[in-house]
Design a protein around this motif. Structure first.
Motif, PDB file in Angstrom:
ATOM      1  N   THR A  21      51.241  29.431  53.689  1.00 23.09           N
ATOM      2  CA  THR A  21      51.211  28.344  52.710  1.00 23.09           C
ATOM      3  C   THR A  21      51.042  28.883  51.297  1.00 23.09           C
ATOM      4  O   THR A  21      51.737  28.447  50.370  1.00 23.09           O
ATOM      5  N   ASN A  78      53.868  28.176  48.448  1.00 19.61           N
ATOM      6  CA  ASN A  78      53.533  27.472  47.201  1.00 19.61           C
ATOM      7  C   ASN A  78      53.811  28.363  45.992  1.00 19.61           C
ATOM      8  O   ASN A  78      54.302  27.890  44.966  1.00 19.61           O
ATOM      9  N   GLY A  80      50.891  17.842  56.221  1.00 17.76           N
ATOM     10  CA  GLY A  80      49.906  18.758  56.787  1.00 17.76           C
ATOM     11  C   GLY A  80      48.551  18.567  56.140  1.00 17.76           C
ATOM     12  O   GLY A  80      48.105  17.451  55.925  1.00 17.76           O
ATOM     13  N   ASP A 139      49.235  21.517  51.766  1.00 15.86           N
ATOM     14  CA  ASP A 139      50.579  21.594  52.339  1.00 15.86           C
ATOM     15  C   ASP A 139      51.515  20.600  51.671  1.00 15.86           C
ATOM     16  O   ASP A 139      51.175  19.442  51.478  1.00 15.86           O
ATOM     17  N   ASN A 165      59.097  24.182  52.849  1.00 17.97           N
ATOM     18  CA  ASN A 165      58.107  23.531  53.707  1.00 17.97           C
ATOM     19  C   ASN A 165      56.937  24.483  53.913  1.00 17.97           C
ATOM     20  O   ASN A 165      57.110  25.566  54.451  1.00 17.97           O
ATOM     21  N   THR A 166      55.734  24.068  53.511  1.00 24.38           N
ATOM     22  CA  THR A 166      54.568  24.942  53.647  1.00 24.38           C
ATOM     23  C   THR A 166      53.784  24.706  54.930  1.00 24.38           C
ATOM     24  O   THR A 166      52.901  25.499  55.251  1.00 24.38           O
ATOM     25  N   ALA A 167      54.059  23.633  55.656  1.00 19.81           N
ATOM     26  CA  ALA A 167      53.252  23.279  56.838  1.00 19.81           C
ATOM     27  C   ALA A 167      54.068  23.415  58.115  1.00 19.81           C
ATOM     28  O   ALA A 167      55.170  22.895  58.211  1.00 19.81           O
ATOM     29  N   ASP A 199      52.008  23.650  61.269  1.00 20.63           N
ATOM     30  CA  ASP A 199      50.848  23.841  62.137  1.00 20.63           C
ATOM     31  C   ASP A 199      50.655  22.801  63.221  1.00 20.63           C
ATOM     32  O   ASP A 199      49.846  23.005  64.126  1.00 20.63           O
ATOM     33  N   SER A 255      53.258  17.585  61.009  1.00 22.04           N
ATOM     34  CA  SER A 255      53.891  18.274  59.879  1.00 22.04           C
ATOM     35  C   SER A 255      55.327  18.674  60.211  1.00 22.04           C
ATOM     36  O   SER A 255      56.193  18.675  59.337  1.00 22.04           O
TER      37      SER A 255
END
Length: 161
Positions: free
Chosen positions: A17, A21, A41, A46, A66-68, A70, A74
């Motif tokens: 993440t 970012n 997220g 996220d 897309n950072t999520a 998990d 998400s």
């Protein structure tokens, strides 16, 4: 449909993440416009980003970051976002194992051409056992970002970073 995919992979808490970012901020700083973003997220951390800009060859490109990756929620958010934002390039977090990894790969398969280019940067945990753990973390974060920038500046991505 996307033609290029960059995966930032690893176990939980390896910097996926943070790296994603940072990539989004760097792209925006260098002229890529944020068309849309959405929290997903973990709240406040996220995000999903939809960016547009010109690559280093002057070609218009659209990017989803897309950072999520998990949990099921998400991953569903990521799929829905891709349905709303047609893009040339997908950059996403991905777990190194488990059903979450398969879920992200299934989403990517649904939003790419059969001949898409896929590259994964694997991340690992810092297990430095020393009083200099903060120094080790800074080195790790800086090195991962340098690697990501280098990959994104070159073909086939050709980003202006």
């Amino acid at each position: 449909m996307a033609k290029l995919v960059l995966l930032i992979g690893g176990a939980p808490d390896t910097g996926k993440t943070t790296t994603l970012n940072a990539i989004s901020k760097k792209l925006q700083k260098n002229g890529y416009a944020q068309i849309k973003s959405q929290n997903t997220g973990m709240q406040g951390v996220d995000k999903l980003y939809f960016l547009k800009g010109k690559d280093s060859n002057g070609k218009n490109v659209s990017i989803v970051i897309n950072t999520a990756a998990d949990d099921v929620g998400s991953i569903k958010n990521f799929n829905n976002f891709l349905q709303q934002c047609s893009c040339d390039i997908i950059i996403t977090a991905i777990r190194s194992f488990g059903k979450e990894r398969k879920g992200i790969l299934d989403v990517i398969k649904n939003h790419t051409n059969d001949d898409y280019f896929n590259l994964e940067i694997p991340l690992a945990r810092i297990t430095q056992r020393t009083v200099n753990k903060n120094t080790a973390m800074k080195w790790y974060t800086d090195t991962v970002m340098t690697l990501a920038e280098h990959i994104l500046e070159l073909a086939p991505f050709n980003f202006k970073i």
